[in-house]
Design an enzyme around this catalytic site. Structure first.
Site, PDB file in Angstrom:
ATOM      1  N   LYS A 154       0.841  -1.199   0.000  1.00  0.00           N
ATOM      2  CA  LYS A 154       0.000   0.000   0.000  1.00  0.00           C
ATOM      3  C   LYS A 154       0.883   1.258   0.000  1.00  0.00           C
ATOM      4  O   LYS A 154       2.089   1.163   0.270  1.00  0.00           O
ATOM      5  CB  LYS A 154      -0.921  -0.022   1.220  1.00  0.00           C
ATOM      6  CG  LYS A 154      -0.180  -0.007   2.553  1.00  0.00           C
ATOM      7  CD  LYS A 154      -1.110  -0.365   3.713  1.00  0.00           C
ATOM      8  CE  LYS A 154      -0.359  -0.317   5.036  1.00  0.00           C
ATOM      9  NZ  LYS A 154      -1.189  -0.809   6.151  1.00  0.00           N
ATOM     10  N   TYR A 167      14.997  30.345   8.816  1.00  0.00           N
ATOM     11  CA  TYR A 167      13.735  30.965   9.247  1.00  0.00           C
ATOM     12  C   TYR A 167      13.695  31.134  10.753  1.00  0.00           C
ATOM     13  O   TYR A 167      14.046  30.211  11.496  1.00  0.00           O
ATOM     14  CB  TYR A 167      12.542  30.107   8.833  1.00  0.00           C
ATOM     15  CG  TYR A 167      12.160  30.243   7.373  1.00  0.00           C
ATOM     16  CD1 TYR A 167      11.756  31.471   6.850  1.00  0.00           C
ATOM     17  CD2 TYR A 167      12.175  29.140   6.534  1.00  0.00           C
ATOM     18  CE1 TYR A 167      11.399  31.592   5.518  1.00  0.00           C
ATOM     19  CE2 TYR A 167      11.808  29.255   5.203  1.00  0.00           C
ATOM     20  CZ  TYR A 167      11.419  30.487   4.702  1.00  0.00           C
ATOM     21  OH  TYR A 167      11.059  30.598   3.387  1.00  0.00           O
TER      22      TYR A 167
HETATM   23  C1  LIG Z   1      -0.343  -1.734   6.867  1.00  0.00           C
HETATM   24  C2  LIG Z   1      -0.904  -3.028   7.285  1.00  0.00           C
HETATM   25  C3  LIG Z   1      -0.083  -4.164   7.363  1.00  0.00           C
HETATM   26  C4  LIG Z   1       1.416  -4.100   7.253  1.00  0.00           C
HETATM   27  O1  LIG Z   1       1.951  -3.642   8.464  1.00  0.00           O
HETATM   28  P1  LIG Z   1       3.507  -3.594   8.762  1.00  0.00           P
HETATM   29  O2  LIG Z   1       3.582  -3.218  10.188  1.00  0.00           O
HETATM   30  O3  LIG Z   1       4.079  -2.556   7.861  1.00  0.00           O
HETATM   31  O4  LIG Z   1       4.062  -4.942   8.481  1.00  0.00           O
HETATM   32  C5  LIG Z   1      -0.686  -5.388   7.624  1.00  0.00           C
HETATM   33  N1  LIG Z   1      -2.024  -5.479   7.809  1.00  0.00           N
HETATM   34  C6  LIG Z   1      -2.840  -4.421   7.763  1.00  0.00           C
HETATM   35  C7  LIG Z   1      -4.297  -4.586   7.991  1.00  0.00           C
HETATM   36  C8  LIG Z   1      -2.309  -3.151   7.512  1.00  0.00           C
HETATM   37  O5  LIG Z   1      -3.116  -2.083   7.502  1.00  0.00           O
END
Ligand SMILES: *Cc1c(COP(=O)(O)O)cnc(C)c1O
Length: 387
Positions: A42, A262
């Site tokens: 993702k 800044y």
């Molecule tokens: C993002 C996510 C993962 C992966 O998690 P990591 O900690 O990056 O391994 C797995 N399951 C779900 C439902 C997620 O939202």
């Protein structure tokens, strides 16, 4: 390579080591075997580029992939082999059912309402449409409540239209092995899944992969650890996948007391030298590292001097000058690499490696390295990682 013209045109150079990514996949797959290892890709594979990442993981043997949104699924579906399964964690938004079915993407059904829309489409199309079911076992984020799961379990026609090939849930505290909620969630998950027709079970992500075996189920959903960061301190080793260099735009001297950046929040007591590099918060480098973080040059720490700007950061390089080490326009300094890990940057910025990774900007020159990596003795991983 570092000094070619194309790399001069961007403020920073991001290298993604696909060999290290594949090595992490194989190492983790080995560790959790006989459970299978799925890849979570993702958010454009946590900012690293879902296309090349999916390719490399498929070559390493991965057959199950997860994204968050249908749009992300459509972007990678074509790069995956036909036999690869691609799940959409956020499920089925109203109006997207047909697109999801056409693309051969498997929604993770999170509510009765999502489930009934998917079943209706399967009935209308007169063909089975596969799905995963997410069970809420105590995180109150996504998933079927125990009542909703029981309602589906009692509806045999649902499974006729919707073959469920995966039942999953997600741990709220897998990075804190001592929390009682982990065992509570595992117990609720097993009880809820037992009511449903047999399907593969998945409860763990990267954090859960480092919990005892009974958390692994049939499929572990690996994200962060594939990208080279540890889900909590003391587990690993994982091969670093990302490195980031920034280009020096200018080096200047400053007087004692002269304000830098800044808000003029940085002053030296004595005269010194400031280098300005071409990476800033507009590239995802946390502004929280103002007057706090550092870059590295040949192993020397160059503290961030003043606030992080959108497109640049000022570094106190006086120490280099004093040692007679030349640093000039066009040279590169390390932001992520052997001297500074993702975890260290995240810790200093008061956040988590996930946020640093997924914020990595689109402005960098990107290079994908495909150097094959020898598999490290798995006993190393077991010794440092197995609770
Ligand atoms: C993002 C996510 C993962 C992966 O998690 P990591 O900690 O990056 O391994 C797995 N399951 C779900 C439902 C997620 O939202």
């Amino acid at each position: 390579m570092v000094n070619d013209t194309s790399s001069d045109m961007a403020g920073g150079h991001l290298r993604v080591d696909l060999g290290a990514l594949a090595a992490n996949y194989r190492r983790m797959a080995n560790k959790i075997s006989p459970s299978s290892a799925a890849a979570v890709v993702k958010a454009d594979a946590y900012g690293l580029g879902a296309g090349p990442v999916c390719d490399a993981l498929a070559k390493a043997g991965c057959r199950d992939f997860f994204v968050a949104h249908l749009e992300e699924a459509l972007a990678v579906r074509a790069t995956l082999a036909d036999d690869a399964r691609l799940y959409v964690l956020n499920g089925l938004m109203p109006g997207t059912e047909a697109a999801c079915a056409t693309a051969g993407v498997v929604p993770v059904l999170n509510s009765l309402e999502q489930a009934s829309r998917w079943r209706d489409l399967a009935r209308d199309l007169d063909r089975p449409l596969a799905a995963a079911l997410q069970l809420d076992t105590g995180m109150a984020r996504l998933g079927l409540s125990p009542d909703a799961a029981a309602a589906i379990a009692g509806d045999a026609m649902f499974f006729h239209h919707v073959p469920v090939d995966l039942v999953m849930s997600h741990l709220a505290c897998s990075d804190e092995p001592e929390r009682a909620s982990n065992a509570d969630q595992a117990r609720v998950f097993a009880a809820m899944a037992d009511l449903l027709p047999r399907a593969r079970r998945s409860l763990a992500s990267s954090g859960g992969a480092f919990l005892p075996r009974d958390y692994h189920g049939d499929l572990v959903r690996l994200g962060l650890c594939l990208y080279g960061a540890a889900p909590r301190e003391g587990v690993g080793p994982l091969a670093p996948v990302v490195s980031l260099d920034a280009r020096v735009i200018q080096v200047r001297s400053v007087r004692a007391g002269e304000g830098v950046g800044y808000g003029l929040t940085f002053h030296r007591d004595a005269p010194g030298a400031i280098a300005t590099i071409g990476v800033g918060y507009g590239d995802g480098w946390p502004r929280a590292l103002s007057n706090k973080g550092a870059a590295y040059y040949r192993g020397h720490r160059l503290p961030i001097a003043g606030r992080v700007s959108m497109d640049s950061i000022t570094l106190d390089v006086t120490g280099l000058v004093e040692r007679g080490i030349h640093l000039g326009a066009g040279d590169t300094v390390e932001l992520l690499g052997p001297h500074q890990s993702l975890e260290a940057v995240a810790h200093e910025a008061g956040t988590i490696a996930y946020e640093i990774l997924t914020n990595l900007g689109r402005r960098y020159r990107r290079t994908y390295l495909e150097t094959p990596m020898p598999d490290v003795d798995d006993s190393l991983l077991a010794r440092s990682g197995q609770p």
